[in-house]
Design a protein around this motif. Structure first.
Motif, PDB file in Angstrom:
ATOM      1  N   PHE A 150       0.848  -1.188   0.000  1.00  0.00           N
ATOM      2  CA  PHE A 150       0.000   0.000   0.000  1.00  0.00           C
ATOM      3  C   PHE A 150       0.887   1.244   0.000  1.00  0.00           C
ATOM      4  O   PHE A 150       1.946   1.258   0.621  1.00  0.00           O
ATOM      5  CB  PHE A 150      -0.909   0.010   1.239  1.00  0.00           C
ATOM      6  CG  PHE A 150      -1.699  -1.259   1.374  1.00  0.00           C
ATOM      7  CD1 PHE A 150      -2.788  -1.492   0.573  1.00  0.00           C
ATOM      8  CD2 PHE A 150      -1.331  -2.237   2.280  1.00  0.00           C
ATOM      9  CE1 PHE A 150      -3.512  -2.662   0.678  1.00  0.00           C
ATOM     10  CE2 PHE A 150      -2.033  -3.415   2.400  1.00  0.00           C
ATOM     11  CZ  PHE A 150      -3.135  -3.623   1.598  1.00  0.00           C
ATOM     12  N   SER A 151       0.432   2.265  -0.706  1.00  0.00           N
ATOM     13  CA  SER A 151       1.187   3.515  -0.752  1.00  0.00           C
ATOM     14  C   SER A 151       0.217   4.664  -0.983  1.00  0.00           C
ATOM     15  O   SER A 151      -0.968   4.452  -1.242  1.00  0.00           O
ATOM     16  CB  SER A 151       2.243   3.460  -1.851  1.00  0.00           C
ATOM     17  OG  SER A 151       1.636   3.257  -3.109  1.00  0.00           O
ATOM     18  N   ARG A 203      -3.485   3.620  -2.469  1.00  0.00           N
ATOM     19  CA  ARG A 203      -3.006   2.920  -3.669  1.00  0.00           C
ATOM     20  C   ARG A 203      -2.632   1.490  -3.276  1.00  0.00           C
ATOM     21  O   ARG A 203      -2.002   1.258  -2.261  1.00  0.00           O
ATOM     22  CB  ARG A 203      -1.787   3.619  -4.251  1.00  0.00           C
ATOM     23  CG  ARG A 203      -1.276   2.978  -5.518  1.00  0.00           C
ATOM     24  CD  ARG A 203      -0.123   3.812  -6.081  1.00  0.00           C
ATOM     25  NE  ARG A 203       0.252   3.322  -7.388  1.00  0.00           N
ATOM     26  CZ  ARG A 203       1.158   2.381  -7.600  1.00  0.00           C
ATOM     27  NH1 ARG A 203       1.771   1.816  -6.564  1.00  0.00           N
ATOM     28  NH2 ARG A 203       1.446   2.000  -8.806  1.00  0.00           N
ATOM     29  N   VAL A 204      -3.020   0.536  -4.131  1.00  0.00           N
ATOM     30  CA  VAL A 204      -2.820  -0.875  -3.818  1.00  0.00           C
ATOM     31  C   VAL A 204      -2.006  -1.529  -4.934  1.00  0.00           C
ATOM     32  O   VAL A 204      -2.273  -1.309  -6.113  1.00  0.00           O
ATOM     33  CB  VAL A 204      -4.191  -1.590  -3.699  1.00  0.00           C
ATOM     34  CG1 VAL A 204      -4.012  -3.082  -3.570  1.00  0.00           C
ATOM     35  CG2 VAL A 204      -4.975  -1.049  -2.530  1.00  0.00           C
ATOM     36  N   GLU A 205      -1.009  -2.311  -4.540  1.00  0.00           N
ATOM     37  CA  GLU A 205      -0.283  -3.170  -5.470  1.00  0.00           C
ATOM     38  C   GLU A 205      -0.476  -4.608  -5.013  1.00  0.00           C
ATOM     39  O   GLU A 205      -0.223  -4.926  -3.855  1.00  0.00           O
ATOM     40  CB  GLU A 205       1.203  -2.837  -5.493  1.00  0.00           C
ATOM     41  CG  GLU A 205       1.546  -1.638  -6.317  1.00  0.00           C
ATOM     42  CD  GLU A 205       3.049  -1.438  -6.434  1.00  0.00           C
ATOM     43  OE1 GLU A 205       3.820  -2.391  -6.199  1.00  0.00           O
ATOM     44  OE2 GLU A 205       3.431  -0.312  -6.758  1.00  0.00           O
ATOM     45  N   LEU A 206      -0.907  -5.440  -5.929  1.00  0.00           N
ATOM     46  CA  LEU A 206      -1.148  -6.851  -5.635  1.00  0.00           C
ATOM     47  C   LEU A 206      -0.204  -7.686  -6.478  1.00  0.00           C
ATOM     48  O   LEU A 206      -0.167  -7.548  -7.698  1.00  0.00           O
ATOM     49  CB  LEU A 206      -2.604  -7.207  -5.947  1.00  0.00           C
ATOM     50  CG  LEU A 206      -3.033  -8.649  -5.783  1.00  0.00           C
ATOM     51  CD1 LEU A 206      -2.832  -9.125  -4.346  1.00  0.00           C
ATOM     52  CD2 LEU A 206      -4.480  -8.822  -6.194  1.00  0.00           C
ATOM     53  N   GLN A 234      -9.047   2.496   0.185  1.00  0.00           N
ATOM     54  CA  GLN A 234      -8.161   1.352   0.013  1.00  0.00           C
ATOM     55  C   GLN A 234      -8.969   0.082  -0.269  1.00  0.00           C
ATOM     56  O   GLN A 234      -8.568  -0.747  -1.091  1.00  0.00           O
ATOM     57  CB  GLN A 234      -7.301   1.163   1.258  1.00  0.00           C
ATOM     58  CG  GLN A 234      -6.226   0.117   1.096  1.00  0.00           C
ATOM     59  CD  GLN A 234      -5.502  -0.139   2.388  1.00  0.00           C
ATOM     60  OE1 GLN A 234      -5.837  -1.091   3.075  1.00  0.00           O
ATOM     61  NE2 GLN A 234      -4.536   0.699   2.720  1.00  0.00           N
ATOM     62  N   LEU A 235     -10.098  -0.044   0.397  1.00  0.00           N
ATOM     63  CA  LEU A 235     -10.929  -1.229   0.217  1.00  0.00           C
ATOM     64  C   LEU A 235     -11.371  -1.382  -1.232  1.00  0.00           C
ATOM     65  O   LEU A 235     -11.280  -2.461  -1.825  1.00  0.00           O
ATOM     66  CB  LEU A 235     -12.145  -1.177   1.144  1.00  0.00           C
ATOM     67  CG  LEU A 235     -13.110  -2.349   1.036  1.00  0.00           C
ATOM     68  CD1 LEU A 235     -12.428  -3.631   1.478  1.00  0.00           C
ATOM     69  CD2 LEU A 235     -14.360  -2.094   1.848  1.00  0.00           C
ATOM     70  N   ARG A 236     -11.842  -0.294  -1.832  1.00  0.00           N
ATOM     71  CA  ARG A 236     -12.294  -0.357  -3.229  1.00  0.00           C
ATOM     72  C   ARG A 236     -11.119  -0.622  -4.168  1.00  0.00           C
ATOM     73  O   ARG A 236     -11.252  -1.334  -5.166  1.00  0.00           O
ATOM     74  CB  ARG A 236     -12.996   0.932  -3.612  1.00  0.00           C
ATOM     75  CG  ARG A 236     -14.254   1.175  -2.824  1.00  0.00           C
ATOM     76  CD  ARG A 236     -15.336   1.771  -3.700  1.00  0.00           C
ATOM     77  NE  ARG A 236     -16.417   2.337  -2.903  1.00  0.00           N
ATOM     78  CZ  ARG A 236     -17.443   1.635  -2.458  1.00  0.00           C
ATOM     79  NH1 ARG A 236     -17.505   0.367  -2.686  1.00  0.00           N
ATOM     80  NH2 ARG A 236     -18.390   2.208  -1.770  1.00  0.00           N
TER      81      ARG A 236
END
Length: 140
Positions: free
Chosen positions: A20-21, A37-40, A81-83
């Motif tokens: 997360f960032s 912001r999410v990186e998976l 973040q959830l979305r």
């Protein structure tokens, strides 16, 4: 949380890595304080959820997107973040499903029909006569 790609394939949540960032997207003053912001990331080459044939197929088809056998997707379009987590999961599922999808049937080469060939030649002759009529008359 497990990721269900298809009926045959479910990626265990333990194989997914989250980062997360701060996001540069919408959010006003709130955006400066939250990591939305999410990186998976998912390691395709070490995954236990894939059969050997699935692994080889994914490694071949997703090669431009892989870094050391790991595929990473990012999502930062939403304010929360959830979305963004949900969006990243959906992106990864779509990528993997597209990578495992069977090839489309090959196109069968066909000959043009006699009528279409005749129409093409007629149009060429008409175009030729139109251009011939534009020429200056020859001086005799």
């Amino acid at each position: 949380m497990d990721l269900e790609v298809s009926l045959e394939l479910t990626i265990p949540g333990a194989e997914l890595r989250w980062r997360f960032s701060r996001s540069s997207g919408p959010g006003g003053q709130h955006v400066n304080t939250s990591d939305s912001r999410v990186e998976l990331s998912w390691n395709v080459s070490d995954s236990l959820a894939l059969s050997d044939s699935q692994r080889l197929t994914l490694l071949a088809r997703l090669e431009p997107r892989l870094i050391a056998g790991v595929i990473t997707v990012a999502a930062s379009g939403r304010r929360s973040q959830l979305r963004n987590r949900e969006a990243a999961l959906a992106k990864l599922a779509d990528l993997v499903a597209a990578g495992l999808a069977p090839d489309p049937p090959r196109r069968k080469a066909t000959k043009p029909t006699r009528g279409s060939n005749r129409r093409r030649l007629t149009a060429k002759k008409e175009r030729s006569t139109t251009k011939q009529q534009r020429k200056r008359p020859a001086a005799e």
